[in-house]
Design a protein around this motif. Structure first.
Motif, PDB file in Angstrom:
ATOM      1  N   GLU A 187       0.841  -1.197   0.000  1.00  0.00           N
ATOM      2  CA  GLU A 187       0.000   0.000   0.000  1.00  0.00           C
ATOM      3  C   GLU A 187       0.885   1.259   0.000  1.00  0.00           C
ATOM      4  O   GLU A 187       1.753   1.416   0.860  1.00  0.00           O
ATOM      5  N   ALA A 188       0.616   2.144  -0.965  1.00  0.00           N
ATOM      6  CA  ALA A 188       1.434   3.350  -1.108  1.00  0.00           C
ATOM      7  C   ALA A 188       1.311   4.281   0.109  1.00  0.00           C
ATOM      8  O   ALA A 188       2.267   4.960   0.470  1.00  0.00           O
TER       9      ALA A 188
ATOM     10  N   THR B 183      -9.904   5.782  -2.295  1.00  0.00           N
ATOM     11  CA  THR B 183     -11.342   6.065  -2.393  1.00  0.00           C
ATOM     12  C   THR B 183     -12.128   5.411  -1.254  1.00  0.00           C
ATOM     13  O   THR B 183     -13.123   5.964  -0.771  1.00  0.00           O
ATOM     14  N   THR B 184     -11.670   4.248  -0.810  1.00  0.00           N
ATOM     15  CA  THR B 184     -12.429   3.502   0.215  1.00  0.00           C
ATOM     16  C   THR B 184     -12.694   4.335   1.475  1.00  0.00           C
ATOM     17  O   THR B 184     -13.773   4.264   2.056  1.00  0.00           O
TER      18      THR B 184
ATOM     19  N   SER C 286     -15.955   7.048   1.119  1.00  0.00           N
ATOM     20  CA  SER C 286     -17.073   6.484   0.361  1.00  0.00           C
ATOM     21  C   SER C 286     -18.375   6.670   1.118  1.00  0.00           C
ATOM     22  O   SER C 286     -18.384   6.656   2.353  1.00  0.00           O
TER      23      SER C 286
ATOM     24  N   TRP D 137     -22.695   2.591   0.830  1.00  0.00           N
ATOM     25  CA  TRP D 137     -24.049   1.999   0.868  1.00  0.00           C
ATOM     26  C   TRP D 137     -24.001   0.695   0.080  1.00  0.00           C
ATOM     27  O   TRP D 137     -23.524   0.674  -1.064  1.00  0.00           O
TER      28      TRP D 137
ATOM     29  N   VAL E 278       4.492   0.752  -5.387  1.00  0.00           N
ATOM     30  CA  VAL E 278       4.950  -0.014  -6.551  1.00  0.00           C
ATOM     31  C   VAL E 278       5.132   0.973  -7.703  1.00  0.00           C
ATOM     32  O   VAL E 278       4.202   1.733  -8.018  1.00  0.00           O
TER      33      VAL E 278
ATOM     34  N   THR F  80     -13.153  -0.967 -10.004  1.00  0.00           N
ATOM     35  CA  THR F  80     -14.606  -0.822 -10.130  1.00  0.00           C
ATOM     36  C   THR F  80     -15.132   0.362  -9.329  1.00  0.00           C
ATOM     37  O   THR F  80     -14.558   0.740  -8.303  1.00  0.00           O
TER      38      THR F  80
ATOM     39  N   GLY G  73     -17.402  -0.334  -5.433  1.00  0.00           N
ATOM     40  CA  GLY G  73     -16.468  -1.323  -4.886  1.00  0.00           C
ATOM     41  C   GLY G  73     -16.763  -1.707  -3.448  1.00  0.00           C
ATOM     42  O   GLY G  73     -16.372  -2.801  -3.015  1.00  0.00           O
TER      43      GLY G  73
ATOM     44  N   THR H 126     -19.781  -2.240  -2.192  1.00  0.00           N
ATOM     45  CA  THR H 126     -20.749  -3.336  -2.310  1.00  0.00           C
ATOM     46  C   THR H 126     -20.067  -4.587  -2.870  1.00  0.00           C
ATOM     47  O   THR H 126     -20.287  -5.703  -2.398  1.00  0.00           O
TER      48      THR H 126
END
Ligand SMILES: Cc1cc2nc3c(=O)[nH]c(=O)nc-3n(C[C@H](O)[C@H](O)[C@H](O)COP(=O)(O)OP(=O)(O)OC[C@H]3O[C@@H](n4cnc5c(N)ncnc54)[C@H](O)[C@@H]3O)c2cc1C
Length: 379
Positions: free
Chosen positions: A32-33, A40-41, A44, A47, A174, A339, A342, A344
């Protein structure tokens, strides 16, 4: 010897995938950078739903997502991240109400839990602090929909993944892929370190397009830099309020959900286009105040609530707005998952990806393959 995998990105997609791969016996290094959830997570609305998705295959994928969340709950009991209280939706004009009633009927017809309630029932039995216009004849209630607290979810999933031996490297970026011919054999980190793997799974969210372009994979995402980009959303967190809202609520012009017991998280699609990458967010812009003013029409006692923070959220949005999942065309050993929706979808996509990486193709993913974007060679 166990298959060695590298998963790039500890957002919801990468974290769920790391867990499912580890459970299937694959060795996993998760890179993980920044910190988990910093993409985004962590910004969010989160829902969990499928009813709003019109394309049948995409609807079914989202239903699978909701079911896979429930499987995770059964595995990791006492899940504080999951709020299964349903979603309420109503509309303002008679035409829009008619369309909503038809949608409820259509969803009932395909077996999706949906019903119509009266405003009086909603206020009496579900949400006493909602204020609903007298012109509203019916409210759609989707009892199986829910929302999660994404960072809490990641915390618990990462703990489970690490207990199975997943190695998590945070603040580690990465920058390239290591290749043997057209086969990916590992990744190169910003520090210059090379890490070897049999399979690399790219779950880099909105950074996917740029990362994969280095190995000639074309996967177009909607850029947040375009004017009025659909990739940008504005979330508004309120100060503490003197009211309760326990469900996801889609009121005319504003979406509302709890953020803990005494704050609300607000979103309004119609205001998203009014902010750009350059809009200053502190102090909160007028747009955020307008989102809160909209919510004041529907929730009691919000007169003194303030905008605690305005959050710019950037979607990982493939150009055709559908998920992209599978082996990348032209490059062996590189699997991609990117996606929208994501939150959901992540648990279901993770289960499917783990099966595919272990050699069993997943029929449900046929519509969502990355090769649909590759330039067609004519002649
Ligand atoms: C306003 C808004 C509302 C939304 N509402 C909903 C909703 O209600 N329901 C729903 O289901 N979905 C919703 N979404 C979508 C959902 O939040 C996303 O689809 C999901 O969070 C994407 O997760 P991800 O893991 O793919 O991406 P991310 O969370 O962005 O994770 C990718 C990770 O990869 C890391 N990374 C990137 N490049 C590298 C690199 N080179 N090296 C190492 N690490 C790297 C990043 O740091 C990041 O942490 C919403 C999105 C927005 C913006």
């Amino acid at each position: 010897m166990a298959m060695r995998s590298i998963v790039i990105g500890a957002g919801i997609i990468g974290t769920c995938t790391a867990l499912r791969l580890a459970q299937s016996g694959v060795q996993v290094t998760l890179i993980e950078a920044n910190l988990p959830g910093d993409g985004t997570t962590g910004t969010s609305f989160a829902w969990l739903n499928a009813g709003a998705k019109r394309l049948r295959e995409y609807y079914e994928l989202n239903v699978a997502g909701m079911e896979a969340h429930r499987r995770l709950l059964a595995e990791l009991p006492d899940a504080p991240w999951y709020v299964q209280t349903g979603n309420l939706e109503w509309r303002a004009t008679p035409e829009a109400q008619e369309r909503l009633f038809k949608q409820v009927e259509r969803l009932q017809g395909i077996g999706y839990p949906a019903k119509l309630l009266t405003p009086a029932q909603v206020v009496k039995d579900l949400e006493p602090d909602l204020m609903i216009e007298s012109s509203v004849e019916g409210i759609a209630y989707y009892p199986e929909e829910s929302h999660i607290y994404p960072k809490l979810f990641l915390t618990h999933l990462l703990r489970a993944a690490q207990s199975l031996g997943v190695e998590l490297h945070t603040r580690t970026k990465v920058v390239d892929f290591e290749m043997s011919g057209n086969q990916v054999s590992g990744v190169v980190l910003e520090s210059g370190t090379h890490l070897k793997a049999d399979v690399v799974v790219c779950c880099a969210g909105r950074w996917t397009e740029k990362l994969l372009s280095q190995v000639g994979v074309y996967l177009p995402l909607i850029s947040p830099e375009e004017p009025e980009s659909e990739a940008i959303g504005l979330l508004v967190l309120t100060s503490e309020i003197c009211a309760t809202v326990q469900r996801v609520v889609h009121a005319p012009g504003v979406n509302i959900r709890p953020d803990g017991p005494s704050r609300l998280l607000l979103h309004s699609g119609k205001f998203d286009r009014q902010i750009s990458l350059q809009t200053p967010l502190s102090p909160p812009p007028q747009t955020a105040e307008e989102v809160l003013s909209n919510a004041r029409k529907f929730v009691r006692n919000l007169e003194t609530a303030r905008v605690e923070s305005a959050i710019r959220a950037i979607r990982a949005l493939p150009q055709d707005e559908l998920s992209v999942v599978g082996w990348t065309p032209g490059v062996e050993g590189l699997y991609v998952m990117v996606t929208h929706a994501g939150v959901t979808l992540a648990p279901a996509l993770a289960e499917m990806a783990a099966r595919e990486i272990n050699g069993t193709p997943e029929k449900m993913l046929a519509t969502f393959r990355p090769d649909r974007f590759q330039p067609q060679v004519s002649g």
